[in-house]
Design an enzyme around this catalytic site. Structure first.
Site, mmCIF file in Angstrom:
data_model
loop_
_atom_site.group_PDB
_atom_site.id
_atom_site.type_symbol
_atom_site.label_atom_id
_atom_site.label_comp_id
_atom_site.label_asym_id
_atom_site.label_seq_id
_atom_site.Cartn_x
_atom_site.Cartn_y
_atom_site.Cartn_z
ATOM 1 N N CYS A 123 -0.300 -10.196 4.837
ATOM 2 C CA CYS A 123 0.925 -9.601 4.316
ATOM 3 C C CYS A 123 1.569 -10.536 3.295
ATOM 4 O O CYS A 123 1.826 -11.703 3.602
ATOM 5 C CB CYS A 123 1.909 -9.302 5.443
ATOM 6 S SG CYS A 123 3.443 -8.543 4.852
ATOM 7 N N HIS A 196 -9.013 -7.414 3.542
ATOM 8 C CA HIS A 196 -8.461 -6.596 2.461
ATOM 9 C C HIS A 196 -9.022 -7.163 1.160
ATOM 10 O O HIS A 196 -8.764 -8.323 0.820
ATOM 11 C CB HIS A 196 -6.935 -6.662 2.473
ATOM 12 C CG HIS A 196 -6.278 -5.726 1.513
ATOM 13 N ND1 HIS A 196 -4.981 -5.289 1.681
ATOM 14 C CD2 HIS A 196 -6.718 -5.141 0.362
ATOM 15 C CE1 HIS A 196 -4.660 -4.475 0.679
ATOM 16 N NE2 HIS A 196 -5.693 -4.386 -0.126
ATOM 17 N N ASN A 236 -11.349 -3.426 3.998
ATOM 18 C CA ASN A 236 -10.079 -2.707 3.896
ATOM 19 C C ASN A 236 -9.636 -2.716 2.435
ATOM 20 O O ASN A 236 -9.861 -3.681 1.727
ATOM 21 C CB ASN A 236 -9.039 -3.391 4.789
ATOM 22 C CG ASN A 236 -7.620 -2.870 4.583
ATOM 23 O OD1 ASN A 236 -6.703 -3.647 4.360
ATOM 24 N ND2 ASN A 236 -7.430 -1.567 4.659
ATOM 25 N N GLY A 237 -9.030 -1.604 2.019
ATOM 26 C CA GLY A 237 -8.455 -1.543 0.683
ATOM 27 C C GLY A 237 -9.088 -0.493 -0.204
ATOM 28 O O GLY A 237 -10.281 -0.561 -0.500
ATOM 29 N N GLY A 258 -5.930 2.723 5.527
ATOM 30 C CA GLY A 258 -4.487 2.669 5.743
ATOM 31 C C GLY A 258 -3.774 3.912 5.266
ATOM 32 O O GLY A 258 -3.786 4.952 5.911
ATOM 33 N N ARG A 259 -3.163 3.816 4.098
ATOM 34 C CA ARG A 259 -2.290 4.885 3.637
ATOM 35 C C ARG A 259 -2.998 6.207 3.416
ATOM 36 O O ARG A 259 -2.395 7.273 3.560
ATOM 37 C CB ARG A 259 -1.559 4.419 2.364
ATOM 38 C CG ARG A 259 -0.367 3.565 2.754
ATOM 39 C CD ARG A 259 0.039 2.544 1.749
ATOM 40 N NE ARG A 259 1.203 1.832 2.288
ATOM 41 C CZ ARG A 259 1.135 0.862 3.199
ATOM 42 N NH1 ARG A 259 -0.034 0.479 3.670
ATOM 43 N NH2 ARG A 259 2.230 0.281 3.648
#
Length: 375
Positions: A123, A196, A236-237, A258-259
């Site tokens: 993060c 990520h 991820n990503g 994720g989103r």
């Protein structure tokens, strides 16, 4: 209804009650438990969101929002850690850096029945940086290693401890940086790294911009897997559809979405059958409107059990359910209408479906009763 007051007992440390069908027996094919995951997302992946996602996919690994070690030391522990039994397999994501505090949080995670403890080293927000954790920890690999060891020792190795991180910090784009980070942290016994595939720029970009502006470099994640074949590497990503996910699953052990999973939850509908060995899941492509309606009805039953929690706190997570279908915009408008907050979830559901059918009929120049016989 399928829910009664006994449901409330499900909010005890992952209690034993279930609203979902029991998981089918494994089909004998070895798969990583991290093959498909929904990412931890602050303000989004709360217990209500996770319950909704579990209605769609029974086997995908779910993650909590990030919880700081300070919140678990000084805050309301049940509020942060309570979850329903149907959420398994479920990981707790921690934000922190001090080994003693991480060990305390890990013991709590074990006591509450989590399947995994994940340390946030990705993060980039300034608030997290001020707490000296998140992506800035990639500059302190020995400290991360010590924190991982402290958590493994605190739980006697009974709960997997994993790390989620970026491929670099700021303008450091050398593969050596992420390779050395992974190599150092792995010394503590961490065997799962969720990567990520972007750098985290600690200055000048918002967290949202950090998910979009630093370029995706999947090749570095693939290289990590090649260099550390004994580790579980999850990418991820930027994964937008099942084609992209499938491509990555040929190169690494797992994919974390994720989103895209949040905004387009139907994306997850076929994952159990396609990648996670659930022979009872036969969804291939769009699951259809009857499937969507069944998911919505189950969520409405759940909303009716929340007691003092306003149902809108939970219903917001399902607003993407009808995306792309005729009448979806009108359906969302009803569920988002604050003027209906004193109505029961069942009544709002009735109004939302009526609005959806009117919207769909207008799109197709059909009467609502005609649409019911043709959809």
């Amino acid at each position: 209804g399928i829910v009664d007051n006994a449901f409330q007992t499900g909010w005890r440390r992952g209690g034993a009650m279930s609203l979902l069908d029991p998981m089918d027996a494994a089909d004998g094919v070895a798969r990583s438990p991290w093959r498909l995951c929904v990412a931890p997302m602050l303000d989004w992946t709360d217990r209500h969101c996770r319950f909704f996602h579990r209605l769609i996919t029974r086997r995908t690994r779910l993650y909590t929002e990030m919880v700081t070690t300070g919140a678990l030391r000084h805050g309301d522990v049940p509020r942060h850690l309570a979850f329903h039994a149907d959420e398994h397999p479920l990981a707790l994501q921690l934000g922190g850096s001090e080994p003693e505090e991480l060990a305390h949080a890990a013991r709590l995670a074990q006591q509450w029945g989590y399947d995994e403890i994940n340390l946030n080293c990705g993060c980039p927000s300034e608030r997290v940086q001020r707490g000296a954790f998140g992506a800035c920890l990639m500059n302190e690999a020995p400290l991360v290693r010590d924190g991982v060891k402290a958590m493994l020792d605190a739980t006697h190795g009974a709960v997997p401890v994993t790390v989620k991180h970026r491929i670099g910090i700021d303008r450091v784009e050398s593969y050596d940086f992420v390779r050395d980070f992974v190599g150092t942290v792995a010394e503590a016994g961490c065997s799962v790294f969720i990567v990520h595939a972007r750098n985290a720029w600690l200055q000048g970009l918002s967290p949202k911009e950090n998910r979009e502006i630093p370029p995706l470099r999947y090749a570095l994640v693939h290289r990590l897997k090649a260099e550390f074949p004994h580790l579980t590497v999850v990418i991820n990503g930027g994964l937008k559809d099942n084609l992209a996910i499938g491509e990555q699953l040929t190169l690494v052990d797992g994919a974390m979405i994720g989103r895209q999973a949040y905004h387009e939850p139907v994306l997850m509908a076929g994952w159990d059958g396609r990648w996670l060995g659930d022979r009872a899941c036969t969804i291939d492509g769009d699951p259809g409107d009857e499937w969507r309606l069944a998911i919505e009805c189950k969520m409405v039953n759940y909303l009716s059990t929340l007691g003092d929690v306003p149902w809108s706190h939970a219903s917001r997570h399902m607003l993407g359910l009808w995306n792309g279908r005729p009448g979806a915009r009108r359906w969302r408008q009803v569920w988002s209408d604050h003027r209906l907050k004193n109505q029961t979830p069942a009544e709002v559901h009735r109004l939302a479906q009526a609005a959806r059918l009117r919207g769909a009929a207008a799109n197709l120049s059909l009467e609502p009763n005609e649409l019911l016989t043709t959809s």
